[in-house]
Motif scaffolding. Structure first.
Motif, short mmCIF file in Angstrom:
data_model
loop_
_atom_site.label_atom_id
_atom_site.label_comp_id
_atom_site.label_asym_id
_atom_site.label_seq_id
_atom_site.Cartn_x
_atom_site.Cartn_y
_atom_site.Cartn_z
N SER A 14 -2.17 2.12 -9.37
CA SER A 14 -1.37 1.63 -8.43
C SER A 14 0.18 2.09 -8.64
CB SER A 14 -1.17 -0.08 -9.01
OG SER A 14 -0.29 -0.61 -8.23
N SER A 71 2.78 -2.01 -0.76
CA SER A 71 1.61 -1.41 -2.04
C SER A 71 1.03 -0.39 -1.61
CB SER A 71 0.96 -2.67 -2.14
OG SER A 71 1.77 -3.71 -2.74
N HIS A 93 -2.15 2.25 -3.35
CA HIS A 93 -2.98 2.62 -4.51
C HIS A 93 -3.75 3.99 -4.24
CE1 HIS A 93 -2.51 -1.64 -4.79
NE2 HIS A 93 -2.98 -1.55 -6.14
N ARG A 124 7.07 -0.78 -9.66
CA ARG A 124 7.40 -2.30 -9.05
C ARG A 124 8.88 -2.46 -8.85
NH1 ARG A 124 3.87 -6.35 -9.73
NH2 ARG A 124 1.97 -5.70 -10.88
N ARG A 173 -7.82 4.12 -8.68
CA ARG A 173 -7.50 3.00 -9.36
C ARG A 173 -6.06 2.75 -10.02
NH1 ARG A 173 -11.85 2.98 -14.23
NH2 ARG A 173 -11.35 5.26 -14.06
N SER A 211 3.42 -1.50 -6.10
CA SER A 211 3.13 -2.88 -5.97
C SER A 211 3.94 -3.81 -5.33
CB SER A 211 2.75 -3.39 -7.43
OG SER A 211 2.01 -4.51 -7.31
#
Length: 520
Positions: free
Chosen positions: A36, A29, A31, A235, A34, A39
């Protein structure tokens, strides 16, 4: 043998059975504030295979690879090399573990030789070089390689395909057992692409190499890759054996529904009068060597003329002359009957617009906002200007918001730095700026270079729409499939000259290829 579903989204994916892994990234993951970017993404790279990494621009492919290479430090997850958990803090750590990367853009020193580029890429260098011994060692290394280059040849004399081969040779010279390729065939002819990928696949079959390939070309994935991993919006949405998947299935994983298609069809209309006329154009490259020699061309209203050629044959210099970034040594350019010198006022008044290569470098200021970059053409005119010195930023932002919505630009907002956007969205922003007003001539250079197929469909639709409205479109592309899909006529450029011209409907790929190679 295969296993069942492995996708965070719940989509079906065929998963290879466990085998000895050369590299494994688990639950990664990352970031940025804020945002992303990744993930809980996992990737398993089996030893001795070619593994394709697919996803739209902004899907997280580059972020995942940069976490593996040590450019970024993941917020969660780990990387295992040969089954051993590894701490990779920077690319030097990755190289020490046998992981190398061939980037989308060349990292070569043009004024050095092939041997010098190889030797100076080593992690440990002597204080004094024994160049006779170094050249002997490089020559011996070349004898073991599936493709070879003259070690004493200056890199600036290499064609684009040879430079790409040198980038790959560099990683093999450094002893990389795992090689990551970022769009490895974007500057190659179809035959060169098949040659290079075929040779790399052979090396994986022999157990000498493991390859992770970022690509947007399904043909190459289906022909050369063993396995595939697909990302969407940071993802993991699917993975599996290529032999058990179809391009349609992979496309659905990438976009979540039916693959996008060009929205604008080619209007059946006769081309109008000549709008862009280039006569006996001569221009030099950055080293003063002739790049364009007696180049002539006409583009008519309502047609797309595609310039086909191996990279490095004058295409870049042609675009720069038309965009006002390079001064021609001789020749003339005429737009709608008037002399054109590519000054800013002429580009505005004669309605000439450009979509150049690498727009973030050639057409944008990365630190400036999306709204400011979209406003470059009109910031000093009403309703955006007060007098000659003040800019109405509110008006710029309002116009930018309208164009962001119209062109589907994915951005946090008009005040975001344009450098923070993905490549496809930078290209959309530039296209929105260039097509916001009436256009007589549109020069597009490799407009879909390195973009995912959703962005490709959108941009090709916009080019066709401009053509259908009566613009004269000059398309310079290293992608022959793109030229055949869009162009009404094809002109082949070789050694700075227009050497062949044909209607696309009558074009023969073999003939085009021979002219590109200078063998006709």
């Amino acid at each position: 043998m295969t296993l069942a579903v492995r996708a965070a989204s719940g989509e079906i994916a065929v998963v290879p059975a466990p085998a000895r892994l050369a590299l494994e990234a688990t639950s990664v993951s990352k970031h940025f504030g804020r945002l992303s970017a990744l993930s809980d993404v996992s990737l398993s790279l089996r030893r001795g295979t070619v593994h394709a990494l697919l996803g739209e621009n902004g899907a997280g492919k580059s972020t995942l690879v940069k976490c593996i290479m040590g450019y970024y430090q993941a917020d969660a997850g780990r990387v295992l090399v040969n089954g051993v958990p590894s701490t990779i803090r920077n690319p030097r750590d990755a190289a020490a573990l046998g992981i190398g990367m061939v980037y989308q853009h060349f990292t070569l020193v043009d004024n050095m030789t092939v041997a010098e580029n190889l030797v100076l890429a080593r992690r440990n260098l002597p204080f004094v070089f024994d160049w006779a011994a170094e050249h002997k060692n490089v020559a011996a290394f070349m004898e073991t390689m599936p493709f070879r280059l003259d070690p004493r040849r200056p890199v600036r004399t290499l064609a684009a395909g040879e430079k790409q081969k040198l980038e790959i040779l560099k990683q093999l010279y450094l002893g990389s057992a795992i090689v990551i390729l970022d769009e490895p065939t974007s500057v190659l002819t179809p035959d060169e692409a098949d040659e290079v990928l075929g040779l790399l696949r052979d090396m994986t079959r022999e157990g000498k190499l493991t390859v992770l390939m970022i690509s947007h070309k399904f043909r190459e994935v289906m022909k050369f890759a063993d396995e595939v991993t697909v990302l969407r919006r940071g993802r993991l949405v699917g993975c599996g054996l290529v032999a058990e998947l179809t391009p349609e299935a992979m496309a659905r994983m990438m976009v979540g529904d039916e693959p996008p298609r060009a929205k604008e069809e080619r209007a059946d209309r006769a081309a109008g009068g000549a709008i862009l006329e280039i006569s006996s154009l001569h221009a030099d490259d950055d080293l003063g060597t002739p790049a364009l020699t007696d180049f002539s061309l006409r583009v008519h209203a309502g047609e797309i003329v595609g310039i086909a050629g191996v990279s490095g044959n004058g295409q870049e210099e042609l675009v720069e002359v038309l965009a006002g970034q390079r001064v021609a040594r001789a020749g003339t350019v005429v737009v709608a009957g008037d002399r054109y010198r590519a000054r800013r006022a002429e580009m505005r008044d004669q309605k000439v617009r450009c979509l150049p290569d690498e727009p973030l470098r050639n057409a944008c200021v990365g630190a400036m906002t999306v709204a400011e970059n979209i406003g470059f053409r009109r910031f000093d005119r009403q309703p955006f200007a007060v007098g000659r010195t003040l800019v109405r930023h509110r008006a710029l932002r309002k116009t930018a918001r309208n164009l962001i919505a119209e062109y589907g630009i994915r951005t946090p907002g008009p005040d975001a730095p344009i450098a923070s956007l993905s490549g496809g969205n930078v290209q959309r922003a530039v296209l929105a700026r260039e097509l916001a007003e009436d256009v007589a001539v549109l020069v597009a250079s490799n407009p879909c270079f390195g973009l995912d197929f959703a962005a490709v469909a959108e941009i090709r639709s916009r080019l066709m729409e401009a053509r259908n409205r009566g613009a004269a479109v000059l398309l310079i592309s290293a992608d022959l499939d793109e030229i055949f899909a869009l162009a009404d006529r094809i002109v082949v450029i070789s050694e700075g000259r227009a050497v062949h011209a044909v209607l696309t409907a009558e074009a023969d790929l073999g003939v085009i290829g021979r002219h590109m190679a200078g063998h006709a």
